[in-house]
Design an enzyme around this catalytic site. Structure first.
Site, PDB file in Angstrom:
ATOM      1  N   ASP A  98       0.792  -1.239   0.000  1.00 15.41           N
ATOM      2  CA  ASP A  98       0.000   0.000   0.000  1.00 15.41           C
ATOM      3  C   ASP A  98       0.820   1.282   0.000  1.00 15.41           C
ATOM      4  O   ASP A  98       0.321   2.336   0.382  1.00 15.41           O
ATOM      5  CB  ASP A  98      -0.909  -0.006   1.237  1.00 15.41           C
ATOM      6  CG  ASP A  98      -0.100  -0.172   2.526  1.00 15.41           C
ATOM      7  OD1 ASP A  98       1.121   0.064   2.509  1.00 15.41           O
ATOM      8  OD2 ASP A  98      -0.705  -0.540   3.555  1.00 15.41           O
ATOM      9  N   GLU A 120      -0.135  -9.029  -1.059  1.00 19.44           N
ATOM     10  CA  GLU A 120      -0.759  -8.419   0.123  1.00 19.44           C
ATOM     11  C   GLU A 120      -1.967  -7.580  -0.299  1.00 19.44           C
ATOM     12  O   GLU A 120      -2.099  -6.398   0.026  1.00 19.44           O
ATOM     13  CB  GLU A 120       0.222  -7.580   0.950  1.00 19.44           C
ATOM     14  CG  GLU A 120      -0.261  -7.336   2.377  1.00 19.44           C
ATOM     15  CD  GLU A 120       0.707  -6.529   3.232  1.00 19.44           C
ATOM     16  OE1 GLU A 120       0.638  -5.297   3.220  1.00 19.44           O
ATOM     17  OE2 GLU A 120       1.532  -7.156   3.939  1.00 19.44           O
ATOM     18  N   GLU A 134      -2.213   5.243   2.605  1.00 22.08           N
ATOM     19  CA  GLU A 134      -2.137   3.815   2.270  1.00 22.08           C
ATOM     20  C   GLU A 134      -3.496   3.207   1.898  1.00 22.08           C
ATOM     21  O   GLU A 134      -3.565   2.345   1.025  1.00 22.08           O
ATOM     22  CB  GLU A 134      -1.517   3.027   3.437  1.00 22.08           C
ATOM     23  CG  GLU A 134      -0.034   3.276   3.638  1.00 22.08           C
ATOM     24  CD  GLU A 134       0.273   4.533   4.448  1.00 22.08           C
ATOM     25  OE1 GLU A 134      -0.686   5.223   4.891  1.00 22.08           O
ATOM     26  OE2 GLU A 134       1.456   4.836   4.647  1.00 22.08           O
ATOM     27  N   HIS A 210       5.660   5.904  12.913  1.00 19.68           N
ATOM     28  CA  HIS A 210       6.032   6.633  11.691  1.00 19.68           C
ATOM     29  C   HIS A 210       4.877   7.106  10.829  1.00 19.68           C
ATOM     30  O   HIS A 210       5.065   7.836   9.875  1.00 19.68           O
ATOM     31  CB  HIS A 210       6.958   5.771  10.825  1.00 19.68           C
ATOM     32  CG  HIS A 210       6.249   4.635  10.139  1.00 19.68           C
ATOM     33  ND1 HIS A 210       5.529   4.809   8.979  1.00 19.68           N
ATOM     34  CD2 HIS A 210       6.117   3.326  10.443  1.00 19.68           C
ATOM     35  CE1 HIS A 210       5.006   3.662   8.599  1.00 19.68           C
ATOM     36  NE2 HIS A 210       5.342   2.739   9.481  1.00 19.68           N
ATOM     37  N   ARG A 212       2.038   8.742   8.664  1.00 19.42           N
ATOM     38  CA  ARG A 212       1.792  10.142   8.300  1.00 19.42           C
ATOM     39  C   ARG A 212       0.551  10.716   8.969  1.00 19.42           C
ATOM     40  O   ARG A 212       0.544  11.887   9.344  1.00 19.42           O
ATOM     41  CB  ARG A 212       1.645  10.278   6.774  1.00 19.42           C
ATOM     42  CG  ARG A 212       2.974  10.339   6.057  1.00 19.42           C
ATOM     43  CD  ARG A 212       2.804  10.331   4.557  1.00 19.42           C
ATOM     44  NE  ARG A 212       4.117  10.164   3.927  1.00 19.42           N
ATOM     45  CZ  ARG A 212       4.803  11.152   3.367  1.00 19.42           C
ATOM     46  NH1 ARG A 212       4.316  12.363   3.318  1.00 19.42           N
ATOM     47  NH2 ARG A 212       5.985  10.920   2.830  1.00 19.42           N
ATOM     48  N   HIS A 243      12.626   5.797  13.065  1.00 20.60           N
ATOM     49  CA  HIS A 243      12.475   5.916  11.605  1.00 20.60           C
ATOM     50  C   HIS A 243      13.254   7.132  11.111  1.00 20.60           C
ATOM     51  O   HIS A 243      13.398   8.116  11.844  1.00 20.60           O
ATOM     52  CB  HIS A 243      10.968   6.072  11.339  1.00 20.60           C
ATOM     53  CG  HIS A 243      10.560   5.933   9.899  1.00 20.60           C
ATOM     54  ND1 HIS A 243      10.802   6.909   8.968  1.00 20.60           N
ATOM     55  CD2 HIS A 243       9.910   4.940   9.236  1.00 20.60           C
ATOM     56  CE1 HIS A 243      10.319   6.523   7.794  1.00 20.60           C
ATOM     57  NE2 HIS A 243       9.765   5.321   7.935  1.00 20.60           N
TER      58      HIS A 243
HETATM   59  C1  UD1 Z   1       6.520   5.001   3.745  1.00 18.39           C
HETATM   60  C2  UD1 Z   1       5.148   4.582   3.234  1.00 18.39           C
HETATM   61  C3  UD1 Z   1       4.370   3.897   4.345  1.00 18.39           C
HETATM   62  C4  UD1 Z   1       5.163   2.779   4.969  1.00 18.39           C
HETATM   63  C5  UD1 Z   1       6.515   3.329   5.416  1.00 18.39           C
HETATM   64  C6  UD1 Z   1       7.370   2.223   5.961  1.00 18.39           C
HETATM   65  C7  UD1 Z   1       4.108   6.070   1.586  1.00 18.39           C
HETATM   66  C8  UD1 Z   1       3.358   7.295   1.349  1.00 18.39           C
HETATM   67  N1  UD1 Z   1       4.395   5.781   2.856  1.00 18.39           N
HETATM   68  O1  UD1 Z   1       6.289   6.002   4.742  1.00 18.39           O
HETATM   69  O2  UD1 Z   1       3.183   3.351   3.784  1.00 18.39           O
HETATM   70  O3  UD1 Z   1       4.464   2.319   6.093  1.00 18.39           O
HETATM   71  O4  UD1 Z   1       7.190   3.899   4.279  1.00 18.39           O
HETATM   72  O5  UD1 Z   1       8.462   2.724   6.670  1.00 18.39           O
HETATM   73  O6  UD1 Z   1       4.448   5.373   0.671  1.00 18.39           O
HETATM   74  N2  UD1 Z   1      13.919   8.652   4.908  1.00 18.39           N
HETATM   75  C9  UD1 Z   1      15.281   8.646   4.817  1.00 18.39           C
HETATM   76  N3  UD1 Z   1      15.901   7.461   4.565  1.00 18.39           N
HETATM   77  C10 UD1 Z   1      15.218   6.291   4.394  1.00 18.39           C
HETATM   78  C11 UD1 Z   1      13.818   6.332   4.486  1.00 18.39           C
HETATM   79  C12 UD1 Z   1      13.190   7.509   4.740  1.00 18.39           C
HETATM   80  O7  UD1 Z   1      15.936   9.655   4.971  1.00 18.39           O
HETATM   81  O8  UD1 Z   1      15.835   5.259   4.187  1.00 18.39           O
HETATM   82  C13 UD1 Z   1      13.245   9.932   5.186  1.00 18.39           C
HETATM   83  C14 UD1 Z   1      13.160  10.842   3.970  1.00 18.39           C
HETATM   84  O9  UD1 Z   1      13.419  12.113   4.385  1.00 18.39           O
HETATM   85  C15 UD1 Z   1      11.715  10.774   3.576  1.00 18.39           C
HETATM   86  C16 UD1 Z   1      11.009  10.496   4.903  1.00 18.39           C
HETATM   87  O10 UD1 Z   1      11.905   9.669   5.607  1.00 18.39           O
HETATM   88  O11 UD1 Z   1      11.316  11.985   3.016  1.00 18.39           O
HETATM   89  C17 UD1 Z   1       9.695   9.799   4.794  1.00 18.39           C
HETATM   90  O12 UD1 Z   1       9.769   8.705   3.888  1.00 18.39           O
HETATM   91  P1  UD1 Z   1       8.514   8.329   2.948  1.00 18.39           P
HETATM   92  O13 UD1 Z   1       8.843   7.112   2.150  1.00 18.39           O
HETATM   93  O14 UD1 Z   1       8.061   9.525   2.177  1.00 18.39           O
HETATM   94  O15 UD1 Z   1       7.382   8.011   3.969  1.00 18.39           O
HETATM   95  P2  UD1 Z   1       7.363   7.021   5.211  1.00 18.39           P
HETATM   96  O16 UD1 Z   1       6.749   7.747   6.331  1.00 18.39           O
HETATM   97  O17 UD1 Z   1       8.670   6.361   5.358  1.00 18.39           O
HETATM   98  N1  UDP Z   2      11.759  -2.989  10.852  1.00 19.88           N
HETATM   99  C1  UDP Z   2      13.142  -3.128  10.799  1.00 19.88           C
HETATM  100  N2  UDP Z   2      13.918  -2.235  11.508  1.00 19.88           N
HETATM  101  C2  UDP Z   2      13.381  -1.232  12.225  1.00 19.88           C
HETATM  102  C3  UDP Z   2      11.976  -1.079  12.262  1.00 19.88           C
HETATM  103  C4  UDP Z   2      11.189  -1.972  11.542  1.00 19.88           C
HETATM  104  O1  UDP Z   2      13.654  -4.050  10.166  1.00 19.88           O
HETATM  105  O2  UDP Z   2      14.144  -0.468  12.836  1.00 19.88           O
HETATM  106  C5  UDP Z   2      10.921  -3.941  10.101  1.00 19.88           C
HETATM  107  C6  UDP Z   2       9.811  -4.601  10.881  1.00 19.88           C
HETATM  108  O3  UDP Z   2      10.254  -5.773  11.524  1.00 19.88           O
HETATM  109  C7  UDP Z   2       8.791  -4.880   9.799  1.00 19.88           C
HETATM  110  C8  UDP Z   2       8.944  -3.715   8.856  1.00 19.88           C
HETATM  111  O4  UDP Z   2      10.244  -3.195   9.115  1.00 19.88           O
HETATM  112  O5  UDP Z   2       9.106  -6.057   9.076  1.00 19.88           O
HETATM  113  C9  UDP Z   2       7.898  -2.699   9.157  1.00 19.88           C
HETATM  114  O6  UDP Z   2       8.215  -1.524   8.557  1.00 19.88           O
HETATM  115  P1  UDP Z   2       7.539  -0.146   8.925  1.00 19.88           P
HETATM  116  O7  UDP Z   2       7.023  -0.173  10.310  1.00 19.88           O
HETATM  117  O8  UDP Z   2       8.502   0.893   8.547  1.00 19.88           O
HETATM  118  O9  UDP Z   2       6.352  -0.074   7.868  1.00 19.88           O
HETATM  119  P2  UDP Z   2       4.839  -0.616   7.861  1.00 19.88           P
HETATM  120  O10 UDP Z   2       4.862  -2.074   8.131  1.00 19.88           O
HETATM  121  O11 UDP Z   2       4.087   0.172   8.865  1.00 19.88           O
HETATM  122  O12 UDP Z   2       4.380  -0.300   6.487  1.00 19.88           O
END
Ligand code: UD1
Ligand code: UDP
Length: 382
Positions: A98, A120, A134, A210, A212, A243
Site C-alpha cells: 500500500d 498483500e 495507504e 512513523h 503520516r 524511523h
Molecule cells: C513510507 C510509506 C508507508 C510505509 C513506510 C514504511 C508512503 C506514502 N508511505 O512512509 O506506507 O508504512 O514507508 O516505513 O508510501 N527517509 C530517509 N531514509 C530512508 C527512508 C526515509 O531519509 O531510508 C526519510 C526521507 O526524508 C523521507 C522520509 O523519511 O522523506 C519519509 O519517507 P517516505 O517514504 O516519504 O514516507 P514514510 O513515512 O517512510
Molecule cells: N523494521 C526493521 N527495523 C526497524 C523497524 C522496523 O527491520 O528499525 C521492520 C519490521 O520488523 C517490519 C517492517 O520493518 O518487518 C515494518 O516496517 P515499517 O514499520 O517501517 O512499515 P509498515 O509495516 O508500517 O508499512
C-alpha cells in the site's frame, strides 16, 4: 518454452522485507525470469534490507529526497518506471501492499499495458484518510491489478465485497516466510547495545512510530505517553529504533532523549529487529508489519492508531487498538505491565497471517495463471 518474465517493483523497507523471500522463491524456478526494480522511495532503510537478504536489484530509480512529498514520490516513480518497462517488457509486474511506490508502479504498468499482480491484496481499514495515504493506495492498486494475492480469507472477502472475485488467491502473508528465516535462539545482535539488555529480568518494550496520519498531535501524544511510562516504570527498558523521517526524529528526540531507560537507536537491520521482537515483553507501534510479526512471536501489541486493516490478531486477542490519546496509551500499557493474567492472555502466540508457505503459493498461482501449471495452490488457512 519461453520463460515467464516477472518483474518485482518495490521501494520501502516493509515492501522489501516482504518481497525478498518471493524473489528467492521465483529465482528457484527454471521457467521464470525474475527481475527486481527498486524505486528507492527509501534509501538507507531499503538498502539495509537488500543487503541483509542478499537481493541485488536489476534497476534502481533512486528517487528519494529528504522530506519528500507524495507528489514527488508518485511522479518520479511513474516516469522512471516507464523507461524500465519500455526497455524490458515483463509479462507481469508484481507490486506489494500500500505504499506510494505500490500505487505508482501499478499505474505505470497499467499505462504500459503490462499485467499487474498485487501481493498483500485486500487489506482495508474502510477509512479513506486513515491510514493515509495507504488505504487509497491499496484500493486503487486493487482496481488496477489483474491477479490478487490476498494473505487471509478476510482480505479476499474484502475484495469480493468490491466486486473482485476473479483471480484472487489466498496465500498467507510473505512476512511470515521472512520471519521463519531470521529468528534464532542463539542470535547475536549486530547493534551491540542490544546484546547487553537483560531480557530475562527486565520488561523490555519495543516501540516504533512513523505513520503520516499521526504526524502532529497524535505523534506528540505517543511520544509524551512513552516518556511518562518510562518515568513511571524505571525498571523497564524502552527500545525505540527511530524511523529516518525528519519529522519523526525531531519529535522522538524532543520527548525522549535524555531518559535513562529509553534507548533511541538507529533503524535496525531486519535480523536484529525480528530477534529483538522475539525477546521483548511487549510491542507498542503504529506499524503495519509489526502487527503481523509480533503475534506470530507471541508478543502482545498495543497499536498506536485509531483503526487497523489487520483485524485478525485483534480478534485473536494478541493485539489491542489503543488509539493516540495519551491517557489511553498509558492506561493500556500499565495494564500489560501490572496485570499478569491480562498479559498472559494477550501473550499467546497466534499465526493468523501465514504459515511460511506464502511465496510458494504465489509462485504456483502465477504459473497457473499463465497456463504453465496444472492447478492453483491450496488456499492458506489460519
Ligand atoms: C513510507 C510509506 C508507508 C510505509 C513506510 C514504511 C508512503 C506514502 N508511505 O512512509 O506506507 O508504512 O514507508 O516505513 O508510501 N527517509 C530517509 N531514509 C530512508 C527512508 C526515509 O531519509 O531510508 C526519510 C526521507 O526524508 C523521507 C522520509 O523519511 O522523506 C519519509 O519517507 P517516505 O517514504 O516519504 O514516507 P514514510 O513515512 O517512510
Ligand atoms: N523494521 C526493521 N527495523 C526497524 C523497524 C522496523 O527491520 O528499525 C521492520 C519490521 O520488523 C517490519 C517492517 O520493518 O518487518 C515494518 O516496517 P515499517 O514499520 O517501517 O512499515 P509498515 O509495516 O508500517 O508499512
Amino acid at each position: 518454452m519461453n520463460k515467464l518474465k516477472v518483474m518485482l517493483v518495490f521501494g520501502t523497507r516493509p515492501e522489501a522485507i516482504k518481497m525478498a523471500p518471493l524473489v528467492k522463491e521465483l529465482k528457484k524456478h527454471e521457467n521464470i525470469e525474475c527481475l527486481v526494480c527498486v524505486t528507492g522511495q527509501h534509501r538507507e532503510m531499503l538498502d539495509q534490507v537488500l543487503s541483509a537478504f542478499e537481493v541485488t536489484p536489476d534497476f534502481d530509480l533512486a528517487i528519494m529526497e529528504k522530506s519528500q512529498t507524495l507528489y514527488t514520490v508518485t511522479a518520479k516513480a511513474l516516469t522512471g518506471l516507464k523507461e524500465v518497462f519500455d526497455r524490458n517488457r515483463p509479462d507481469i509486474v508484481l507490486v506489494h501492499g500500500d505504499t506510494t511506490t505500490t500505487f505508482a508502479s501499478a499505474l505505470a504498468a497499467f499505462y504500459d499495458k503490462i499485467k499487474v499482480g498485487h501481493v498483500e491484496a485486500g487489506l482495508r481499514s474502510f477509512d479513506k484518510n486513515s491510514p493515509y495515504p495507504e488505504e487509497m493506495n491499496r484500493v486503487l492498486t486493487g482496481r488496477l491489478a489483474d491477479i490478487h494475492f490476498a494473505p487471509t480469507a478476510a482480505n479476499a472477502d474484502n475484495l469480493k465485497n468490491e466486486g473482485v472475485t476473479k483471480d484472487v488467491y489466498i496465500t498467507g502473508n510473505t512476512v511470515i516466510d521472512a520471519l521463519k528465516t531470521t529468528v534464532r535462539d542463539d542470535y547475536v545482535f549486530e547493534c551491540d547495545e542490544l546484546n547487553h539488555i537483560d531480557y530475562q529480568n527486565k520488561k523490555v518494550v519495543l516501540m516504533t512510530a512513523h505513520r503520516r496520519e499521526n504526524y502532529g498531535l497524535p505523534m506528540e501524544n505517543i511520544m509524551s505517553a512513552v516518556a511518562e511510562l518510562a518515568q513511571k516504570k524505571r525498571d523497564a527498558v524502552f527500545v525505540y529504533p527511530v524511523h529516518l523521517s525528519p519529522y519523526v526524529r525531531e519529535t522522538a528526540s524532543k520527548y525522549l532523549s535524555g531518559l535513562e531507560n529509553v534507548m533511541l537507536i538507529e533503524p535496525l537491520g531486519v535480523f536484529d529487529m525480528h530477534n529483538l521482537m522475539d525477546r521483548v515483553y511487549m510491542v507498542m507501534t503504529d506499524s503495519g508489519g509489526l502487527q503481523e510479526e509480533a503475534p506470530a512471536l507471541g508478543k502482545p501489541v498495543l497499536v498506536l492508531r485509531r483503526e487497523t486493516e489487520r483485524p485478525e490478531a485483534v480478534a485473536a486477542g494478541t493485539v489491542e487498538i489503543v488509539g493516540t490519546e495519551k491517557r489511553d496509551i498509558i492506561e493500556s500499557a500499565l495494564r500489560l505491565f501490572d496485570d499478569e493474567a491480562h498479559y498472559l492472555k494477550m501473550k499467546k502466540a497466534v499465526n493468523p497471517y501465514g504459515d511460511g508457505e506464502a511465496c510458494r503459493r504465489i509462485c504456483e498461482n502465477l504459473l497457473y495463471y499463465f497456463g504453465m501449471g496444472d492447478k492453483p495452490a491450496e488456499s492458506f488457512k489460519a
